[in-house]
Design an enzyme around this catalytic site. Structure first.
Site, PDB file in Angstrom:
ATOM      1  N   ARG A  86     -11.359  -7.156  -1.993  1.00 39.09           N
ATOM      2  CA  ARG A  86     -10.614  -7.895  -0.965  1.00 39.09           C
ATOM      3  C   ARG A  86     -11.247  -7.686   0.404  1.00 39.09           C
ATOM      4  NH1 ARG A  86      -4.344  -6.852  -0.834  1.00 39.09           N
ATOM      5  NH2 ARG A  86      -5.001  -4.907   0.143  1.00 39.09           N
ATOM      6  N   LYS A 188      -7.317  -9.640   5.165  1.00 40.93           N
ATOM      7  CA  LYS A 188      -6.578  -8.521   5.761  1.00 40.93           C
ATOM      8  C   LYS A 188      -7.223  -8.209   7.104  1.00 40.93           C
ATOM      9  CE  LYS A 188      -4.278  -4.311   4.185  1.00 40.93           C
ATOM     10  NZ  LYS A 188      -2.908  -4.673   4.516  1.00 40.93           N
ATOM     11  N   GLU A 224       5.807 -14.252   2.829  1.00 42.76           N
ATOM     12  CA  GLU A 224       5.574 -12.799   2.908  1.00 42.76           C
ATOM     13  C   GLU A 224       6.838 -12.087   3.376  1.00 42.76           C
ATOM     14  OE1 GLU A 224       2.846 -10.913   2.309  1.00 42.76           O
ATOM     15  OE2 GLU A 224       1.041 -11.981   2.880  1.00 42.76           O
TER      16      GLU A 224
HETATM   17  C1  LIG Z   1       0.666  -8.963   4.848  1.00 40.44           C
HETATM   18  C2  LIG Z   1       0.639  -8.129   3.618  1.00 40.44           C
HETATM   19  N1  LIG Z   1       1.072  -8.657   2.456  1.00 40.44           N
HETATM   20  C3  LIG Z   1       1.048  -7.950   1.314  1.00 40.44           C
HETATM   21  C4  LIG Z   1       0.577  -6.655   1.268  1.00 40.44           C
HETATM   22  C5  LIG Z   1       0.538  -5.900  -0.025  1.00 40.44           C
HETATM   23  O1  LIG Z   1      -0.752  -5.857  -0.522  1.00 40.44           O
HETATM   24  P1  LIG Z   1      -1.213  -4.672  -1.500  1.00 40.44           P
HETATM   25  O2  LIG Z   1      -0.314  -4.705  -2.672  1.00 40.44           O
HETATM   26  O3  LIG Z   1      -2.612  -4.994  -1.863  1.00 40.44           O
HETATM   27  O4  LIG Z   1      -1.075  -3.432  -0.713  1.00 40.44           O
HETATM   28  C6  LIG Z   1       0.113  -6.060   2.453  1.00 40.44           C
HETATM   29  C7  LIG Z   1      -0.383  -4.678   2.442  1.00 40.44           C
HETATM   30  O5  LIG Z   1      -1.530  -4.460   2.156  1.00 40.44           O
HETATM   31  C8  LIG Z   1       0.136  -6.813   3.648  1.00 40.44           C
HETATM   32  O6  LIG Z   1      -0.310  -6.272   4.783  1.00 40.44           O
END
Ligand SMILES: Cc1ncc(COP(=O)(O)O)c(C=O)c1O
Length: 344
Positions: A86, A188, A224
């Site tokens: 990612r 991210k 989200e």
């Molecule tokens: C905006 C957002 N959505 C979802 C997630 C969850 O992603 P992950 O399960 O890869 O931590 C995160 C955290 O990383 C995030 O910052």
């Protein structure tokens, strides 16, 4: 605010989600088209040019993953290659050099091992949060990609992100958007989070855990839950999670999709979750590395307050998913192949 703590004095069961300075961080510099070998350092301050693109144009990205202590005292990572992939996609979106995936996982292992004493003991509900990031640095002023970059990863012990842990909490649907339809929502990158500070503050001022964002195009579908993805369990036992190019592809969410289908024998789907059709759900939750699984008690949508399972009790499917996920992460439940990387 920096908290000066030592592993010997930490109350592992009472940790929240706050910065703690640990002993070592990994740092690598990119110059003249190549990353250097990288090193561990005790210095938690960065000295960078005032012209760094990360400071002005948000040319930066980050990741979040955790190391867990198992019952036999060993330390393991949950799906770190997914974070590496990612981060690669985030770098490509912002025209930054990719930090190679195998080197990423190697660096994470190094920094966790160096801070071994900070990995919370098994059974405390806490874990070691790992924050890798890449920033554009160097002397720049125009809007263009930097020539120099820093990759770094630091760690700290953490407890639950949402203060309820596995107790349900309430969330507020906001009018603000965190991402644009073809913007950077799926990467991210810091800019997405800067824009979420105000809606997050407004939600917390009204005693909600965080803001829930709708799709930026039509404002009719859930995208989200703060810094976590949404999932719901319908009354006929379908595990459903939103599909959209502007949400962050959560590694936890994809893990739950797999576990729901293969371990809980639920039907699963990625699709639309219309905010005016929440009656179809018997349970709902937020999921992510930091959030783990946080049951959503109620959702405030303008003047309506929708309660899913209960405002005080966690639903049975959510609880089973939690036990399966956390069991795998802490080594108590057999992991699907390739999900666990041992540190030591
Ligand atoms: C905006 C957002 N959505 C979802 C997630 C969850 O992603 P992950 O399960 O890869 O931590 C995160 C955290 O990383 C995030 O910052």
């Amino acid at each position: 605010m920096t908290t000066e703590l030592r592993p010997e004095t930490i109350e592992w069961e009472n940790l929240g989600f706050s910065y703690i300075k640990t002993d070592y961080r990994f740092i690598s510099y990119y110059k003249e088209g190549a990353w250097d070998e990288g090193t561990l350092t005790e210095d938690n301050q960065l000295h960078i040019s005032e012209g760094s693109t990360a400071l002005h144009y948000g040319q930066q990205c980050f990741e979040g993953l955790k190391a867990y202590r198992t019952a036999d005292g060993s330390i393991q990572l949950f799906r770190p290659f997914e974070n590496a992939k990612r981060m690669k996609r985030s770098c490509e979106r912002l025209l930054m050099p990719v930090y190679p995936e195998d080197k990423f996982v190697e660096a994470i292992k190094k920094v966790v091992e160096a801070n071994e004493d900070w990995v919370p003991p098994y059974g405390t509900g806490s874990s070691l949060y790992i924050r890798p990031f890449i920033i554009g640095t160097g002397d720049n002023i125009g809007v263009k990609p930097a020539d120099e970059y820093i990759f770094s990863a630091f760690v700290m012990p953490v407890g639950p992100y949402f203060k309820g842990g596995l107790k349900p909490t309430n969330f507020l649907v906001t009018d603000y958007d965190r991402a644009a339809p073809k913007g950077t929502g799926a990467a991210k990158v810091g800019g997405n989070y800067a824009g979420s500070l105000l809606p997050g503050k407004e939600a917390k001022e009204r005693s909600f855990s965080d803001a829930v964002y709708l799709d930026p195009e039509t404002h009719t579908k859930i995208e989200e839950v703060g810094a976590a993805n949404f999932f719901g369990i319908t009354k006929d036992d379908l595990f459903i999670t939103p599909k959209s190019s502007s949400i962050l592809p959560s590694i936890t969410k994809y893990s739950l999709l797999w576990l729901a289908e293969n371990r809980l024998n639920l039907k699963v789907s990625e699709g639309d979750v219309y905010v005016d059709q929440l009656d179809q759900f018997k349970e709902a939750g937020a999921c992510g590395t930091a959030a783990v699984i946080a049951p959503i008690g109620g959702l405030q949508i303008k003047d309506d307050f929708h309660v899913f399972y209960s405002e005080t009790e966690v639903g049975p499917v959510t609880k089973r998913l939690y036990n399966e996920l956390v069991g795998i992460q802490t080594g108590d439940v057999e992991a699907p192949e390739g999900w666990i990387e041992k540190v030591k």
